[in-house]
Design an enzyme around this catalytic site. Structure first.
Site, PDB file in Angstrom:
ATOM      1  N   ARG A  35       0.829  -1.212   0.000  1.00  0.00           N
ATOM      2  CA  ARG A  35       0.000   0.000   0.000  1.00  0.00           C
ATOM      3  C   ARG A  35       0.858   1.255   0.000  1.00  0.00           C
ATOM      4  O   ARG A  35       0.461   2.273  -0.572  1.00  0.00           O
ATOM      5  CB  ARG A  35      -0.923  -0.005   1.212  1.00  0.00           C
ATOM      6  N   LYS A 198     -21.852 -16.176   0.442  1.00  0.00           N
ATOM      7  CA  LYS A 198     -23.299 -15.995   0.591  1.00  0.00           C
ATOM      8  C   LYS A 198     -23.908 -15.172  -0.522  1.00  0.00           C
ATOM      9  O   LYS A 198     -23.359 -14.160  -0.929  1.00  0.00           O
ATOM     10  CB  LYS A 198     -23.578 -15.300   1.919  1.00  0.00           C
ATOM     11  N   GLY A 354     -12.229  -8.392  -1.602  1.00  0.00           N
ATOM     12  CA  GLY A 354     -11.237  -9.070  -0.767  1.00  0.00           C
ATOM     13  C   GLY A 354     -10.761 -10.441  -1.187  1.00  0.00           C
ATOM     14  O   GLY A 354      -9.606 -10.617  -1.582  1.00  0.00           O
ATOM     15  N   GLY A 377     -14.289  -3.697   0.368  1.00  0.00           N
ATOM     16  CA  GLY A 377     -15.651  -3.216   0.654  1.00  0.00           C
ATOM     17  C   GLY A 377     -16.041  -2.042  -0.225  1.00  0.00           C
ATOM     18  O   GLY A 377     -17.199  -1.929  -0.654  1.00  0.00           O
TER      19      GLY A 377
END
Ligand code: AMP
Length: 396
Positions: A35, A198, A354, A377
């Protein structure tokens, strides 16, 4: 909108929201500097124009004020080394010392502010706090895509104090360019590959993509909710029983809109959730009791690969199976390889969220797709809403 690349920072102090939320070991050494390296082009451009940079970030999740283990001072050696500049440090991100240090900055100098989240006001999006940060600089640059979905002081609220002088850095710009290609101007045929655990966490994305894609490939744990909804026997596989109707609804909508939904036809099943489990391949709707499906199998891989290879735009989020266990990583690997082949043939492929990023990295295929999003996210929210608070605040 100001173009960061053509803007001249000469004589300007730029406050840059970066993402320096990097992992540290027990001795506070940076163990993964990706990063930090990703932020370098933006910082270097400001410096080489003759400007100075005030860098701000969060690190970890401090609960109640300053904590040694979350201090950004630990990253100073790594940052200075990469920039080739001795980076100065403000031990408090606001207050008299930060004001003094930032106003003393000369062209080519860099100041790093202490962890923004040592103040609760950061995550609350407090306006007074944002204004104190804004007062340190002439120009605001947001280059932290991973936090752009949060309306925090440094990611969103601060922008209002720079009505004429706000812009995105190179990192956010490249994320937006990539997303533009999958959300607004996709070349057809367009295929979305969705996997992961999910269906409930992906429903808004599926609905948003339904108007755009030609093919929707569904794998991962969520495939079993679709298979069971259609009357299949899924044994002890992962399932969301309260989402069976939703799965049928998605299939009906796809039919109505002419979207081709592809579900796996076969699966690798295991007698326990373990890499050491006994495993075999069966039809996806005929899983014996006590067994659970942990990956897609060869026939599915072939069908999916054919569709992927015939696509001009591919969006991938979520692994096809439990890729963390080598025994059940093959489906994910083959799908990633099909994406790489499509990309080599001229398709645009974007991988994001992710676990898919972790998967493509662990398979060593990150360089063979067009774009790997750093978003997590933030990317998922962008796919859901087509915008993010931090992006809107700079664009407005
Ligand atoms: P997500 O964060 O929703 O993208 O889900 C990623 C997780 O889904 C990974 O940790 C995978 O191991 C898991 N996963 C993928 N396929 C399956 C499956 N068939 N059964 C259980 N978990 C799965």
């Amino acid at each position: 909108m100001i173009n960061f690349d053509t803007y001249s920072f000469a004589g300007k102090r730029a406050i840059v929201r970066v993402d320096f939320n990097v992992p540290l070991d027990k001795a506070f050494n940076v163990t993964d500097d990706n990063r930090i390296r990703a932020a370098l082009p933006t910082i270097k451009k400001i410096l080489s124009d003759g400007g100075s940079a005030i860098l701000m970030s969060h690190l970890g999740r401090p609960k109640d004020g300053p904590e040694e283990k979350f201090s950004l001072k630990h990253i100073l050696p790594t940052l200075s080394k990469h920039l080739g500049v001795e980076v100065k440090f403000a031990p408090d991100c606001i207050g008299a010392e930060a004001v003094q240090l930032s106003s003393a900055l000369k062209p080519g100098e860099v100041l790093l502010l202490e962890n923004l989240r040592f103040y609760k006001e950061e995550e609350k999006g407090d306006e007074g706090f944002a204004q104190k940060l804004a007062n340190l600089a002439d120009v605001y640059v947001n280059d932290a895509f991973g936090t752009a979905h949060r309306a925090h002081a440094s990611t969103t609220i601060i922008a209002k104090f720079f009505p004429q002088n706000k812009m995105f850095g190179y990192l956010i710009q490249s994320e937006l360019n990539g997303l533009e290609k999958v959300l607004h101007k996709p070349q057809k045929p367009y295929t979305a590959v969705l996997g992961g655990a999910k269906v409930s966490t992906k429903i808004t994305i599926i609905e948003n993509l339904m108007d755009k894609v030609d093919n929707l490939i569904i794998g991962g744990g969520m495939m079993f909710t679709f298979i069971k909804a259609q009357g299949g026997k899924i044994g002890s596989s992962m399932v969301e029983d309260d989402k069976l109707d939703m799965a049928l609804d998605i299939m009906a909508k796809a039919k109505q809109k002419g979207v081709n939904i592809l579900l796996p036809v076969d699966t690798v099943i295991a007698d326990s959730f373990s890499n050491e489990a006994n495993s075999k391949v069966v039809r996806v709707d005929d899983i014996p009791e006590g067994w659970l499906g942990l990956d897609i199998a060869q026939d599915s891989v072939e069908q999916f690969s054919k569709v992927i290879e015939n696509s001009k735009t591919i969006l991938w989020n979520g692994p096809m199976g439990v890729f963390e266990m080598p025994k059940f990583a093959e489906g994910t690997k083959q799908v990633a390889k099909a994406m790489a082949r499509a990309t080599a043939n001229g398709a645009f492929s974007l991988v994001g969220g992710g676990d898919s990023v972790a998967a493509i990295n662990s398979l060593g295929l990150a360089d063979e797709v067009s774009y790997v999003s750093t978003g997590g996210g933030a990317l998922l929210e962008y796919l859901e809403n087509g915008d993010l608070p931090g992006i809107k605040a700079v664009r407005e």
